[in-house]
Design a protein around this motif. Sequence first.
Motif, PDB file in Angstrom:
ATOM      1  N   UNK A  39      -7.540   5.438  13.969  1.00  0.00           N
ATOM      2  CA  UNK A  39      -7.571   5.834  12.567  1.00  0.00           C
ATOM      3  C   UNK A  39      -6.344   5.328  11.830  1.00  0.00           C
ATOM      4  N   UNK A  40      -6.180   5.802  10.607  1.00  0.00           N
ATOM      5  CA  UNK A  40      -5.047   5.301   9.818  1.00  0.00           C
ATOM      6  C   UNK A  40      -3.716   5.721  10.442  1.00  0.00           C
ATOM      7  N   UNK A  41      -2.732   4.864  10.240  1.00  0.00           N
ATOM      8  CA  UNK A  41      -1.379   5.175  10.708  1.00  0.00           C
ATOM      9  C   UNK A  41      -0.743   6.114   9.688  1.00  0.00           C
ATOM     10  N   UNK A  42      -0.024   7.096  10.192  1.00  0.00           N
ATOM     11  CA  UNK A  42       0.689   8.007   9.305  1.00  0.00           C
ATOM     12  C   UNK A  42       2.139   7.561   9.215  1.00  0.00           C
ATOM     13  N   UNK A  43       2.707   7.703   8.030  1.00  0.00           N
ATOM     14  CA  UNK A  43       4.092   7.305   7.797  1.00  0.00           C
ATOM     15  C   UNK A  43       4.706   8.300   6.826  1.00  0.00           C
ATOM     16  N   UNK A  44       6.017   8.268   6.749  1.00  0.00           N
ATOM     17  CA  UNK A  44       6.744   9.117   5.807  1.00  0.00           C
ATOM     18  C   UNK A  44       7.564   8.207   4.915  1.00  0.00           C
ATOM     19  N   UNK A  45       7.437   8.386   3.617  1.00  0.00           N
ATOM     20  CA  UNK A  45       8.151   7.551   2.668  1.00  0.00           C
ATOM     21  C   UNK A  45       9.098   8.363   1.793  1.00  0.00           C
ATOM     22  N   UNK A  46      10.168   7.723   1.385  1.00  0.00           N
ATOM     23  CA  UNK A  46      11.116   8.314   0.447  1.00  0.00           C
ATOM     24  C   UNK A  46      11.297   7.299  -0.670  1.00  0.00           C
ATOM     25  N   UNK A  47      11.048   7.727  -1.897  1.00  0.00           N
ATOM     26  CA  UNK A  47      11.116   6.819  -3.035  1.00  0.00           C
ATOM     27  C   UNK A  47      11.995   7.408  -4.133  1.00  0.00           C
ATOM     28  N   UNK A  56       0.833  -1.198   0.000  1.00  0.00           N
ATOM     29  CA  UNK A  56       0.000   0.000   0.000  1.00  0.00           C
ATOM     30  C   UNK A  56       0.876   1.260   0.000  1.00  0.00           C
ATOM     31  N   UNK A  57       1.953   1.235   0.779  1.00  0.00           N
ATOM     32  CA  UNK A  57       2.882   2.373   0.808  1.00  0.00           C
ATOM     33  C   UNK A  57       3.527   2.561  -0.559  1.00  0.00           C
ATOM     34  N   UNK A  58       3.923   1.465  -1.178  1.00  0.00           N
ATOM     35  CA  UNK A  58       4.553   1.532  -2.499  1.00  0.00           C
ATOM     36  C   UNK A  58       3.585   2.091  -3.541  1.00  0.00           C
ATOM     37  N   UNK A  59       2.335   1.699  -3.488  1.00  0.00           N
ATOM     38  CA  UNK A  59       1.337   2.214  -4.434  1.00  0.00           C
ATOM     39  C   UNK A  59       1.138   3.719  -4.243  1.00  0.00           C
ATOM     40  N   UNK A  60       1.084   4.180  -2.994  1.00  0.00           N
ATOM     41  CA  UNK A  60       0.928   5.612  -2.733  1.00  0.00           C
ATOM     42  C   UNK A  60       2.159   6.393  -3.202  1.00  0.00           C
ATOM     43  N   UNK A  61       3.344   5.836  -2.974  1.00  0.00           N
ATOM     44  CA  UNK A  61       4.577   6.502  -3.401  1.00  0.00           C
ATOM     45  C   UNK A  61       4.659   6.551  -4.919  1.00  0.00           C
ATOM     46  N   UNK A  62       4.268   5.483  -5.586  1.00  0.00           N
ATOM     47  CA  UNK A  62       4.289   5.452  -7.054  1.00  0.00           C
ATOM     48  C   UNK A  62       3.343   6.499  -7.616  1.00  0.00           C
ATOM     49  N   UNK A  95       5.192   1.401  -9.816  1.00  0.00           N
ATOM     50  CA  UNK A  95       5.632   0.867  -8.525  1.00  0.00           C
ATOM     51  C   UNK A  95       6.755  -0.153  -8.689  1.00  0.00           C
ATOM     52  N   UNK A  96       6.771  -0.896  -9.788  1.00  0.00           N
ATOM     53  CA  UNK A  96       7.818  -1.894 -10.031  1.00  0.00           C
ATOM     54  C   UNK A  96       9.178  -1.241 -10.256  1.00  0.00           C
ATOM     55  N   UNK A  97       9.200   0.036 -10.630  1.00  0.00           N
ATOM     56  CA  UNK A  97      10.454   0.748 -10.894  1.00  0.00           C
ATOM     57  C   UNK A  97      10.973   1.517  -9.690  1.00  0.00           C
ATOM     58  N   UNK A  98      10.239   1.488  -8.565  1.00  0.00           N
ATOM     59  CA  UNK A  98      10.613   2.297  -7.396  1.00  0.00           C
ATOM     60  C   UNK A  98      11.298   1.485  -6.308  1.00  0.00           C
ATOM     61  N   UNK A  99      12.190   2.140  -5.603  1.00  0.00           N
ATOM     62  CA  UNK A  99      12.736   1.646  -4.338  1.00  0.00           C
ATOM     63  C   UNK A  99      12.139   2.570  -3.282  1.00  0.00           C
ATOM     64  N   UNK A 100      11.656   2.002  -2.192  1.00  0.00           N
ATOM     65  CA  UNK A 100      10.953   2.784  -1.179  1.00  0.00           C
ATOM     66  C   UNK A 100      11.444   2.427   0.216  1.00  0.00           C
ATOM     67  N   UNK A 101      11.705   3.449   0.994  1.00  0.00           N
ATOM     68  CA  UNK A 101      11.932   3.292   2.435  1.00  0.00           C
ATOM     69  C   UNK A 101      10.868   4.135   3.119  1.00  0.00           C
ATOM     70  N   UNK A 102      10.289   3.617   4.209  1.00  0.00           N
ATOM     71  CA  UNK A 102       9.266   4.387   4.911  1.00  0.00           C
ATOM     72  C   UNK A 102       9.294   4.074   6.390  1.00  0.00           C
TER      73      UNK A 102
END
Length: 160
Positions: free
Chosen positions: A132-140, A103-109, A116-123
Amino acid sequence: MIHAFTRILSHRSPIGLDIGSTSISAVQLSAPGRPVVAAALVIPRITPGPGPLSDHEAGLLASALHRHGFTGSSVVIALAHTDQTIVPLQLPPVGSPAPRHEMALAQAADAARADAADLQLAWWDLPARGPGPALALGIAATSARILEHIAPLEAAGLDP
């Protein structure tokens, strides 16, 4: 005495590199106990501008690191803001059976306008602020862009 000195040098962190458009900053910490700066260096870019180092610049950097007391060849690089996408993420709570990474990868893409297949993601999950929903920070970043930065460093004998 020499053995103790060798042991201290072998407990250093990877070399952190910040490759800017006008300069390259490098730092290495001693690892045992409370970390302290073991070596630091700032050198100008030969060819100012954004983007990865040339093979020539990477070779000069590797040589400068060796001359200025850095040990080992392991490096960690910080990509320029133009080469990455920083994205706030909304995910199911920690412990949820939902596929959080996918889900994080889809949002970052979506934010990076990339496949999404072309991304590297750290979050990282941010501290919870109630239900409620958890908040996170991603770098792609795209795999191709990351490889453009890594290849010259590897050619210079560094280990990103």
